[in-house]
Design an enzyme around this catalytic site. Structure first.
Site, PDB file in Angstrom:
ATOM      1  N   ASP A   1      -0.802 -16.981 -33.450  1.00 47.79           N
ATOM      2  CA  ASP A   1      -0.032 -15.988 -34.205  1.00 47.79           C
ATOM      3  C   ASP A   1      -0.117 -14.667 -33.442  1.00 47.79           C
ATOM      4  O   ASP A   1      -0.910 -14.533 -32.507  1.00 47.79           O
ATOM      5  CB  ASP A   1      -0.609 -15.827 -35.622  1.00 47.79           C
ATOM      6  CG  ASP A   1       0.157 -14.797 -36.436  1.00 47.79           C
ATOM      7  OD1 ASP A   1       1.397 -14.757 -36.345  1.00 47.79           O
ATOM      8  OD2 ASP A   1      -0.482 -14.011 -37.168  1.00 47.79           O
TER       9      ASP A   1
ATOM     10  N   THR B   1       3.100 -15.361 -42.011  1.00 49.81           N
ATOM     11  CA  THR B   1       1.760 -15.889 -42.285  1.00 49.81           C
ATOM     12  C   THR B   1       0.743 -14.804 -42.662  1.00 49.81           C
ATOM     13  O   THR B   1      -0.375 -15.113 -43.052  1.00 49.81           O
ATOM     14  CB  THR B   1       1.237 -16.698 -41.093  1.00 49.81           C
ATOM     15  OG1 THR B   1       1.346 -15.901 -39.912  1.00 49.81           O
ATOM     16  CG2 THR B   1       2.032 -17.976 -40.917  1.00 49.81           C
ATOM     17  N   HIS B   2       1.129 -13.551 -42.517  1.00 54.72           N
ATOM     18  CA  HIS B   2       0.255 -12.480 -43.012  1.00 54.72           C
ATOM     19  C   HIS B   2       0.368 -12.322 -44.535  1.00 54.72           C
ATOM     20  O   HIS B   2      -0.544 -11.789 -45.170  1.00 54.72           O
ATOM     21  CB  HIS B   2       0.627 -11.128 -42.384  1.00 54.72           C
ATOM     22  CG  HIS B   2       0.139 -10.937 -40.988  1.00 54.72           C
ATOM     23  ND1 HIS B   2       0.677 -11.611 -39.914  1.00 54.72           N
ATOM     24  CD2 HIS B   2      -0.831 -10.135 -40.475  1.00 54.72           C
ATOM     25  CE1 HIS B   2       0.057 -11.230 -38.802  1.00 54.72           C
ATOM     26  NE2 HIS B   2      -0.864 -10.334 -39.122  1.00 54.72           N
TER      27      HIS B   2
ATOM     28  N   TYR C   1       4.653  -8.566 -34.034  1.00 50.58           N
ATOM     29  CA  TYR C   1       5.795  -9.163 -33.345  1.00 50.58           C
ATOM     30  C   TYR C   1       7.096  -8.915 -34.130  1.00 50.58           C
ATOM     31  O   TYR C   1       8.182  -9.026 -33.594  1.00 50.58           O
ATOM     32  CB  TYR C   1       5.614 -10.685 -33.252  1.00 50.58           C
ATOM     33  CG  TYR C   1       4.686 -11.209 -32.185  1.00 50.58           C
ATOM     34  CD1 TYR C   1       3.864 -10.377 -31.425  1.00 50.58           C
ATOM     35  CD2 TYR C   1       4.635 -12.589 -31.927  1.00 50.58           C
ATOM     36  CE1 TYR C   1       3.021 -10.894 -30.449  1.00 50.58           C
ATOM     37  CE2 TYR C   1       3.795 -13.117 -30.953  1.00 50.58           C
ATOM     38  CZ  TYR C   1       2.988 -12.275 -30.217  1.00 50.58           C
ATOM     39  OH  TYR C   1       2.152 -12.806 -29.254  1.00 50.58           O
TER      40      TYR C   1
ATOM     41  N   THR D   1       7.612 -15.288 -37.246  1.00 54.26           N
ATOM     42  CA  THR D   1       8.545 -14.604 -36.350  1.00 54.26           C
ATOM     43  C   THR D   1       8.844 -15.452 -35.110  1.00 54.26           C
ATOM     44  O   THR D   1       9.999 -15.557 -34.691  1.00 54.26           O
ATOM     45  CB  THR D   1       7.946 -13.238 -35.947  1.00 54.26           C
ATOM     46  OG1 THR D   1       7.622 -12.530 -37.153  1.00 54.26           O
ATOM     47  CG2 THR D   1       8.914 -12.438 -35.138  1.00 54.26           C
TER      48      THR D   1
HETATM   49  N1  DGL Z   1       2.379 -13.413 -38.850  1.00 54.83           N
HETATM   50  C1  DGL Z   1       3.587 -13.383 -38.107  1.00 54.83           C
HETATM   51  C2  DGL Z   1       4.736 -13.925 -38.874  1.00 54.83           C
HETATM   52  O1  DGL Z   1       4.473 -14.878 -39.570  1.00 54.83           O
HETATM   53  C3  DGL Z   1       3.856 -12.165 -37.299  1.00 54.83           C
HETATM   54  C4  DGL Z   1       4.061 -10.906 -37.994  1.00 54.83           C
HETATM   55  C5  DGL Z   1       4.159  -9.768 -37.028  1.00 54.83           C
HETATM   56  O2  DGL Z   1       3.449  -9.771 -36.040  1.00 54.83           O
HETATM   57  O3  DGL Z   1       4.981  -8.868 -37.272  1.00 54.83           O
HETATM   58  O4  DGL Z   1       5.843 -13.498 -38.808  1.00 54.83           O
END
Ligand code: DGL
Length: 272
Positions: free
Chosen positions: A10, A187-188, A42, A75
Site C-alpha cells: 500500500d 484501505t485507510h 497516492y 488507488t
Molecule cells: N490506502 C490507499 C487506497 O486504498 C492509498 C491512499 C493514499 O495513499 O492516498 O487508496
C-alpha cells in the site's frame, strides 16, 4: 500446499487493514508487507506516477519468492491493476472486484455509496465494476482526500474533533441519498469505521475493501491448492520512510498486534 509468502503493499499503513484480515483468515501464511510511507498519499496522483510507484513497490516485493500479491491499495487497484496483472507471473488481487461483489450482495435498497481517494473515484473503476456485476444498482461516489493524511496521523477516533468535522462535511450529502451499503474503497478508511458509522447511522452497512481483498486472496489460494501448512505464519514489514513512524501507528491498523521489527528500504532502487 505452497509455503511461499504472500506479498502485500500500500502507499502507507492502510494496507495493514488487509494484513489483519489475511492473518485472521489464514494464520498459517507468511506475509511480506511494504508500505510506501515516503510517498504517501497516492490518492491525488496521476495514473503515470501511480503506475511507476506500483511497479517499484511490486519489484521490491518480488525480490522475495512470492506465491501471490495483494494490492491493498484502492488507488493502485483502481488505476493500475490491469497493467500490473499483465506484467506479472504471480497472481495479483486488488480491492475493487471483491468489495463491489460484497456490496452488491448486501444491498437491499439497491442504492450503494462509495468513498475513496480522488484518484480512485476519478478512475471510474468502482462504478464500472458495479455496472458489470449488477447494472440495476444506483451508485453514489464521493472522494474524501483529507481522510488518508488524517488517518496516517492517527486522527481517526470518535471524539477527535478534526476528523469528525471533516467526515461530517464529506458525508452529509451521501446520508441524504438513501443508501444502505457504503464501500470503504480506500484501505485507510476502515480505521474511520466508527466515525463514519456514527454519521451514516445504523441503517448503513460498511464494506471494508481491504478485508474483502483478503477474502479474495484466500479463495484464490484455496482454488489453486496453494495454502500454506504450518502451525503459525509470520509477517515481515518494510517501509520507505522512518521505521519508528510506521511502528508507532501500525498496531492501530492491526487491531493491537505489535509489528515487531520494521525495516526501512530505498524504494527508488527497485523497478524498471
Ligand atoms: N490506502 C490507499 C487506497 O486504498 C492509498 C491512499 C493514499 O495513499 O492516498 O487508496
Amino acid at each position: 500446499m505452497n509455503q511461499r509468502p504472500i506479498g502485500v503493499f500500500d502507499s502507507g499503513l492502510g494496507g495493514l487493514t488487509a494484513v489483519r484480515q489475511l492473518r485472521r483468515l489464514m494464520p498459517s501464511e507468511n506475509i511480506i508487507y511494504f508500505g510506501d510511507t515516503a510517498r504517501v498519499p497516492y490518492g491525488n496522483r496521476g495514473r503515470e506516477t501511480l503506475l511507476k510507484y506500483a511497479r517499484q513497490d511490486l519489484a521490491f516485493l518480488r525480490s522475495f519468492d512470492l506465491k501471490a500479491v495483494v494490492v491493498a491499495c484502492g488507488t493502485v487497484s483502481t488505476n493500475c491493476i490491469d497493467a500490473l496483472q499483465a506484467e506479472s507471473d504471480v497472481p495479483i488481487t486488488g480491492v475493487v472486484e471483491p468489495a463491489v461483489q460484497r456490496a452488491a450482495e448486501l444491498s437491499r435498497a439497491r442504492r450503494v455509496g462509495l468513498v475513496a481517494t480522488r484518484a480512485s473515484v476519478g478512475s471510474g473503476a468502482y462504478e464500472r465494476a458495479f455496472r458489470r456485476i449488477d447494472p440495476s444498482l444506483e451508485v453514489y461516489s464521493l472522494a474524501c482526500p483529507l481522510f488518508v493524511p488524517l488517518v496516517e496521523e492517527g486522527r481517526c477516533r470518535p471524539g477527535d474533533v478534526v476528523i469528525e468535522t471533516v467526515a461530517e462535511e464529506y458525508l452529509a450529502p451521501l446520508r441524504e441519498r438513501g443508501i444502505d451499503t457504503l464501500v470503504l474503497g480506500c484501505t485507510h478508511y476502515p480505521l474511520l469505521a466508527d466515525v463514519i458509522r456514527n454519521i451514516m447511522g445504523p441503517g448503513v452497512t460498511l464494506v471494508d475493501a481491504g478485508a474483502e481483498s483478503a477474502r479474495a486472496c484466500q479463495e484464490l489460494l484455496t482454488q489453486r491448492g496453494a495454502l500454506a501448512n504450518r502451525p503459525e505464519g509470520a509477517a515481515s514489514y518494510y517501509t520507505s520512510d522512518r521505521a519508528e513512524n510506521f511502528q508507532r501507528l501500525a498496531a492501530l491498523f492491526l487491531g493491537g498486534d505489535d509489528v515487531g521489527q520494521v525495516q526501512q528500504i530505498d524504494i527508488a532502487g527497485y523497478g524498471p
